[in-house]
Design a protein around this motif. Structure first.
Motif, PDB file in Angstrom:
ATOM      1  N   THR A 370      43.363  51.183 108.058  1.00  0.00           N
ATOM      2  CA  THR A 370      43.213  51.207 106.606  1.00  0.00           C
ATOM      3  C   THR A 370      42.058  52.122 106.220  1.00  0.00           C
ATOM      4  OG1 THR A 370      44.027  48.934 106.417  1.00  0.00           O
ATOM      5  CG2 THR A 370      42.774  49.823 104.548  1.00  0.00           C
ATOM      6  N   TRP A 371      42.314  53.015 105.264  1.00  0.00           N
ATOM      7  CA  TRP A 371      41.269  53.874 104.686  1.00  0.00           C
ATOM      8  C   TRP A 371      41.082  53.467 103.227  1.00  0.00           C
ATOM      9  CZ3 TRP A 371      38.511  57.438 107.449  1.00  0.00           C
ATOM     10  CH2 TRP A 371      39.022  57.828 108.696  1.00  0.00           C
ATOM     11  N   THR A 372      39.839  53.367 102.804  1.00  0.00           N
ATOM     12  CA  THR A 372      39.564  52.938 101.432  1.00  0.00           C
ATOM     13  C   THR A 372      39.465  54.140 100.497  1.00  0.00           C
ATOM     14  OG1 THR A 372      37.147  53.053 101.602  1.00  0.00           O
ATOM     15  CG2 THR A 372      38.225  51.027 102.341  1.00  0.00           C
ATOM     16  N   GLU A 373      39.508  53.851  99.192  1.00  0.00           N
ATOM     17  CA  GLU A 373      39.178  54.864  98.196  1.00  0.00           C
ATOM     18  C   GLU A 373      37.687  55.175  98.308  1.00  0.00           C
ATOM     19  OE1 GLU A 373      41.480  56.085  96.348  1.00  0.00           O
ATOM     20  OE2 GLU A 373      43.093  54.595  96.323  1.00  0.00           O
ATOM     21  N   ALA A 374      37.254  56.230  97.635  1.00  0.00           N
ATOM     22  CA  ALA A 374      35.831  56.569  97.640  1.00  0.00           C
ATOM     23  C   ALA A 374      35.040  55.488  96.912  1.00  0.00           C
ATOM     24  CB  ALA A 374      35.607  57.918  96.960  1.00  0.00           C
ATOM     25  N   GLY A 446      46.660  60.066  94.545  1.00  0.00           N
ATOM     26  CA  GLY A 446      46.360  61.134  93.597  1.00  0.00           C
ATOM     27  C   GLY A 446      44.949  61.099  93.051  1.00  0.00           C
ATOM     28  N   TYR A 447      44.107  60.225  93.592  1.00  0.00           N
ATOM     29  CA  TYR A 447      42.729  60.127  93.113  1.00  0.00           C
ATOM     30  C   TYR A 447      41.802  60.997  93.964  1.00  0.00           C
ATOM     31  CZ  TYR A 447      44.426  56.000  90.616  1.00  0.00           C
ATOM     32  OH  TYR A 447      45.126  55.147  89.806  1.00  0.00           O
ATOM     33  N   ASN A 471      36.195  55.758  90.811  1.00  0.00           N
ATOM     34  CA  ASN A 471      36.913  56.146  92.025  1.00  0.00           C
ATOM     35  C   ASN A 471      38.417  56.239  91.820  1.00  0.00           C
ATOM     36  OD1 ASN A 471      37.292  53.449  91.669  1.00  0.00           O
ATOM     37  ND2 ASN A 471      36.798  52.831  93.758  1.00  0.00           N
ATOM     38  N   SER A 472      38.841  56.314  90.569  1.00  0.00           N
ATOM     39  CA  SER A 472      40.263  56.538  90.280  1.00  0.00           C
ATOM     40  C   SER A 472      40.395  57.687  89.283  1.00  0.00           C
ATOM     41  CB  SER A 472      40.919  55.259  89.740  1.00  0.00           C
ATOM     42  OG  SER A 472      40.238  54.797  88.580  1.00  0.00           O
ATOM     43  N   VAL A 473      39.744  58.797  89.632  1.00  0.00           N
ATOM     44  CA  VAL A 473      39.723  59.984  88.773  1.00  0.00           C
ATOM     45  C   VAL A 473      40.738  60.985  89.292  1.00  0.00           C
ATOM     46  CG1 VAL A 473      38.304  61.883  87.910  1.00  0.00           C
ATOM     47  CG2 VAL A 473      37.297  59.623  88.228  1.00  0.00           C
ATOM     48  N   ASP A 474      41.528  61.514  88.387  1.00  0.00           N
ATOM     49  CA  ASP A 474      42.552  62.485  88.736  1.00  0.00           C
ATOM     50  C   ASP A 474      41.955  63.892  88.732  1.00  0.00           C
ATOM     51  OD1 ASP A 474      44.951  64.419  87.556  1.00  0.00           O
ATOM     52  OD2 ASP A 474      45.632  62.939  89.008  1.00  0.00           O
ATOM     53  N   LEU A 475      42.568  64.787  89.524  1.00  0.00           N
ATOM     54  CA  LEU A 475      42.069  66.163  89.628  1.00  0.00           C
ATOM     55  C   LEU A 475      42.010  66.851  88.275  1.00  0.00           C
ATOM     56  CD1 LEU A 475      41.226  68.591  91.412  1.00  0.00           C
ATOM     57  CD2 LEU A 475      43.651  69.157  91.617  1.00  0.00           C
ATOM     58  N   PHE A 506      44.852  61.193 103.182  1.00  0.00           N
ATOM     59  CA  PHE A 506      44.105  62.157 102.380  1.00  0.00           C
ATOM     60  C   PHE A 506      44.743  63.546 102.442  1.00  0.00           C
ATOM     61  CE2 PHE A 506      40.426  59.470 104.124  1.00  0.00           C
ATOM     62  CZ  PHE A 506      40.646  58.486 103.166  1.00  0.00           C
ATOM     63  N   SER A 507      44.478  64.335 101.414  1.00  0.00           N
ATOM     64  CA  SER A 507      44.884  65.740 101.400  1.00  0.00           C
ATOM     65  C   SER A 507      43.693  66.583 100.986  1.00  0.00           C
ATOM     66  CB  SER A 507      46.060  65.965 100.441  1.00  0.00           C
ATOM     67  OG  SER A 507      45.708  65.590  99.123  1.00  0.00           O
ATOM     68  N   LEU A 508      43.720  67.822 101.398  1.00  0.00           N
ATOM     69  CA  LEU A 508      42.613  68.748 101.159  1.00  0.00           C
ATOM     70  C   LEU A 508      43.083  69.887 100.260  1.00  0.00           C
ATOM     71  CD1 LEU A 508      39.756  69.984 101.844  1.00  0.00           C
ATOM     72  CD2 LEU A 508      40.892  71.116 103.772  1.00  0.00           C
ATOM     73  N   GLY A 509      42.246  70.261  99.316  1.00  0.00           N
ATOM     74  CA  GLY A 509      42.539  71.387  98.454  1.00  0.00           C
ATOM     75  C   GLY A 509      41.385  72.380  98.461  1.00  0.00           C
TER      76      GLY A 509
END
Length: 780
Positions: A370-374, A446-447, A471-475, A506-509
């Motif tokens: 399990t990985w948590t949100e930031a 998507g956060y 910690n639930s902010v969209d790009l 996670f994804s990287l941009g």
């Protein structure tokens, strides 16, 4: 899969030439019952543009016959050109910008400019991050194996006597000076890797809730069994020094944390708790019956339709008491009712439910990762630091492997480790992203996990508080300016490249700005020549950039990046790992910029006899994170001592950004200066601003491709600009006799504003630093 896209990004921190300001009526600007007109004059000096400045004149009355202003426009242009010429002469002289441009020009034939491949860049960063996160998972898996094996070999002993390090009692002594029970001595030392907290990296400590007896047989057996994790904690940290906190949360109610730490209910911790519960209050009575009914209906529908996640499903209500009876609801839905009526029953019953819910995973040996949100490091709230540490946590369940408990599905607890996103983002080096480029991380929801413009805090008085849903902010929410906070705005067209990070949610941009951001400058020089010019007192490197890896070997952790680089280049320490490409670029920049030190020193000697030098200091930065500065006054006489120090993040190279003066200059034509009004102690401090910075970019062109090599600038007193401006406005060309109008006349208001629309010069002391649009003036 990798993707690329492009779009327009409006980001804070840059500058553009402001558009024509909008003006609002000002009743005080009247004369003889008629409104006075105004003139807005944009100017460029006859030489290279010194800056995009605007001269605003208010109160030039019109002739009643021809409608012409009493003050000719050619006089206004003369003022602007005179002021601009004087200013340009001063900033080019003290900054040494022409010399620096010449030095880069001289070496252009040996330079290469490479086009940045965004897809290749994001792929490489992603692979490096995947490797780093995999090491974190492996560390947690080793803890799971150790905990389960220790439990398998442990025989429960109801009369066990065992001492351990209790985090609340460590180094505690009684009235006679003896260590209290469970409070043995433990050497604690401040450790920068753990937020400068006092820790012991040789052992873990145990924390318990205040309502749990610290010598309860279940606690003692669990603590004794989990002692087996100590060598694994240490080994994990030695293998991967980027690990932070590791822990084991037991189902019996204790929490083992590594490294060992003393936890006290001091003022800082109490303040942290108060912030967390400050806005909680009781409001009315909960109406539980309808809520329970609705919950049962939804659960029944999902079960009949076989919808929802493929996992155990349950309804649990936790309350401190109730004013109604739930029996009718339970009877209606024919569900076994299980109520916990006392606090003493809570732990036993809740854990019983957890065992039931975890039973399928135990039987199947499913150790889900399990990985948590930031989330924020709680250290943020216990210090005055403005910097922010965001974390994510990787965790796995620990199950009993004993044959007699397998069918019961016994959950022993959870092990985990925190991962600082700052360490992760170091794998996307700033120098490969260009002046305005940046990397960001997203979750599978998507956060945002990390983004240079993710600002999860707001200031309330002197306190920093987390924003709701930080910690639930969209790009999309951060790619546009935050109008509440932005003071300088820059329009950029970015290309976006993104991919997933394998085996993680996670994804990287990566965002790369078009224009010079599409290219990277490559230079070269000998190690001997570069080392000679690197060891100068006026030179420093970006402390947050990774020129050499210093956090693996304990012997390296006290080295600065510059010290580590020197040891690497001199082969004094063959075990050091360094970014050879970045080191090569630093050496090249050190050689090219070395003559600036001698230039500034000679200039400082010439102006040392001046009662009040025009400029406090000169400075330059390169795309490799190298920073040089020279003083024209004693350090005690600097008008802004915070500038170019780590305390002023906007003016130095950081993990997220190039300095503000560098970014601003890069968007102006090379050789033209950008002016910035600064407050000596920050914009939030009282008092009028006293400092102005001016900076210009140095661009290199090879084979019709242009890249930014460096930026150079000066810091000067605002009073110097005032004197220059008022002197310029006393001129009136070839006219004989005194000027018919000057900016010092009572019926004429003159302003100079900087590139961001802030008033630089005004007759009124309180107006510098005010945004022009915030000053009410009359329309015409």
């Amino acid at each position: 899969m990798l993707w690329g896209s492009s779009g327009l990004s409006l980001r804070g921190g840059g500058s553009t030439m402001p558009g024509r300001p909008s003006f609002q009526p000002n009743p005080s600007c009247t004369h003889s019952g008629d409104p006075w007109p105004q003139r807005l004059v944009a100017w460029s000096p006859l030489r290279k543009a010194a800056a995009v400045l605007w001269l605003l004149l208010l109160g030039t009355s019109l002739s009643p016959t021809r409608g012409q202003p009493k003050i000719p426009l050619e006089i206004v242009k003369l003022w602007a050109d005179t002021f601009g010429g004087d200013l340009y002469t001063t900033v080019t002289k003290y900054s040494g910008s022409l010399l620096l441009q010449k030095k880069y020009k001289d070496v252009e034939p040996s330079l290469k400019i490479k086009e940045v491949d965004g897809l290749e860049l994001v792929r490489k960063f992603s692979e490096d991050m995947e490797s780093m996160l995999r090491r974190k998972v492996e560390a947690v898996q080793s803890l799971v194996e150790a905990a389960e094996e220790a439990d398998l070999n442990h025989e429960y002993n109801a009369s066990l006597v065992f001492d351990y390090y209790n985090s609340v009692l460590i180094n505690e002594r009684d009235a006679k000076g003896r260590s209290v029970e469970l409070g043995a001595e433990l050497v604690l030392e401040a450790n920068a890797h753990f937020s400068n907290l006092r820790v012991n990296t040789s052992v873990s400590s145990v924390q318990l809730p205040t309502n749990v007896y610290n010598k309860d047989p279940d606690i003692l057996n669990g603590v004794y069994m989990s002692e087996a994790l100590n060598p694994v904690f240490v080994e994990n940290f030695q293998r991967d020094p980027t690990l932070t906190w590791q822990y084991f949360g037991s189902s019996t109610g204790f929490f083992r944390i590594y490294p060992g730490i003393l936890v006290q209910a001091d003022r800082d911790n109490r303040e942290h708790f108060k912030q967390l519960v400050d806005e909680l209050m009781v409001k009315g009575v909960g109406v539980v019956n309808p809520a329970l009914s609705e919950a049962f209906e939804i659960l029944q529908q999902f079960q009949e339709a076989r919808q929802g996640s493929l996992c155990n499903q349950a309804i649990m209500l936790i309350t401190d008491g109730a004013v109604e009876d739930y029996e009718p609801v339970f009877k209606k839905y024919n569900w076994p009712d299980r109520k916990i009526s006392t606090l003493a029953d809570a732990q036993e019953n809740v854990m019983e439910y957890l065992h039931v819910l975890s039973r399928p995973m135990v039987i199947n040996h499913d150790h889900d990762i399990t990985w948590t949100e930031a989330y924020m490091d709680s250290k943020l709230f216990t210090s005055q630091a403005q910097s922010l540490t965001l974390l994510t946590t990787v965790a796995m369940p620990v199950f009993s492997k004993k044959n007699e408990t397998r069918s019961h599905g016994i959950l022993l607890g959870v092990v985990g480790s925190d991962v600082t996103l700052r360490e992760l983002m170091k794998l996307a080096p700033r120098y490969k992203l260009g002046v305005h480029g940046y990397a960001f991380l997203n979750t599978n929801n998507g956060y945002l996990l990390s983004h240079p413009d993710l600002r999860p805090l707001y200031r309330e008085g002197k306190k920093l508080k987390p924003k709701p849903n930080y910690n639930s902010v969209d790009l999309s929410e951060v790619e546009w300016e935050d109008r509440a906070e932005t003071k300088r705005v820059l329009f950029l067209t970015n290309d976006y490249f993104f991919t997933d990070i394998s085996d993680t949610p996670f994804s990287l941009g990566v965002a790369l700005s078009r224009g010079h951001g599409e290219y990277i400058l490559l230079g070269n020089t000998s190690v001997e020549e570069g080392l000679h010019d690197l060891l100068h007192p006026d030179l420093s490197l970006a402390s947050d950039w990774i020129y050499c890896v210093t956090d693996i070997d304990p012997d390296h952790r006290k080295l600065s990046q510059l010290e580590a680089m020197v040891r690497f280049l001199t082969r004094e320490d063959p075990d050091l790992e360094c970014d050879e490409e970045l080191v090569r670029e630093v050496l090249f920049d050190a050689v090219v910029t070395a003559p600036m030190e001698a230039y500034w020193t000679a200039l400082a000697l010439n102006v040392s006899n001046e009662t009040e030098p025009a400029v406090d200091r000169a400075f330059l930065g390169t795309r490799a994170g190298l920073l040089r500065s020279g003083l024209f006054v004693g350090s005690e006489k600097l008008s802004d001592r915070k500038f170019l120090t780590p305390a002023d993040e906007a003016s130095v190279f950081t993990l997220d950004r190039f300095p503000l003066w560098y970014r601003q200059a890069s968007e102006q034509p090379a050789g033209s200066f950008v002016f910035n009004l600064r407050f000596a102690e920050g914009p939030e401090s009282p008092g009028e601003p006293a400092v102005v910075t001016a900076s210009t970019a140095v661009a290199v062109t090879v084979d019709k491709k242009t890249a930014i090599a460096a930026a150079v600038g000066v810091q000067m007193k605002l009073e110097f600009l005032r004197r220059k401006f008022w002197a310029a406005t006393r001129q009136c060309g070839a006219a004989a006799g005194p000027c018919p109008k000057t900016c010092e006349d009572s019926d004429l208001d003159c302003f100079v504003i900087d590139n961001n629309g802030f008033i630089l010069i005004s007759e009124r002391a309180h107006e510098p630093g005010v945004k022009l649009k915030e000053k009410p003036v009359h329309t015409w």
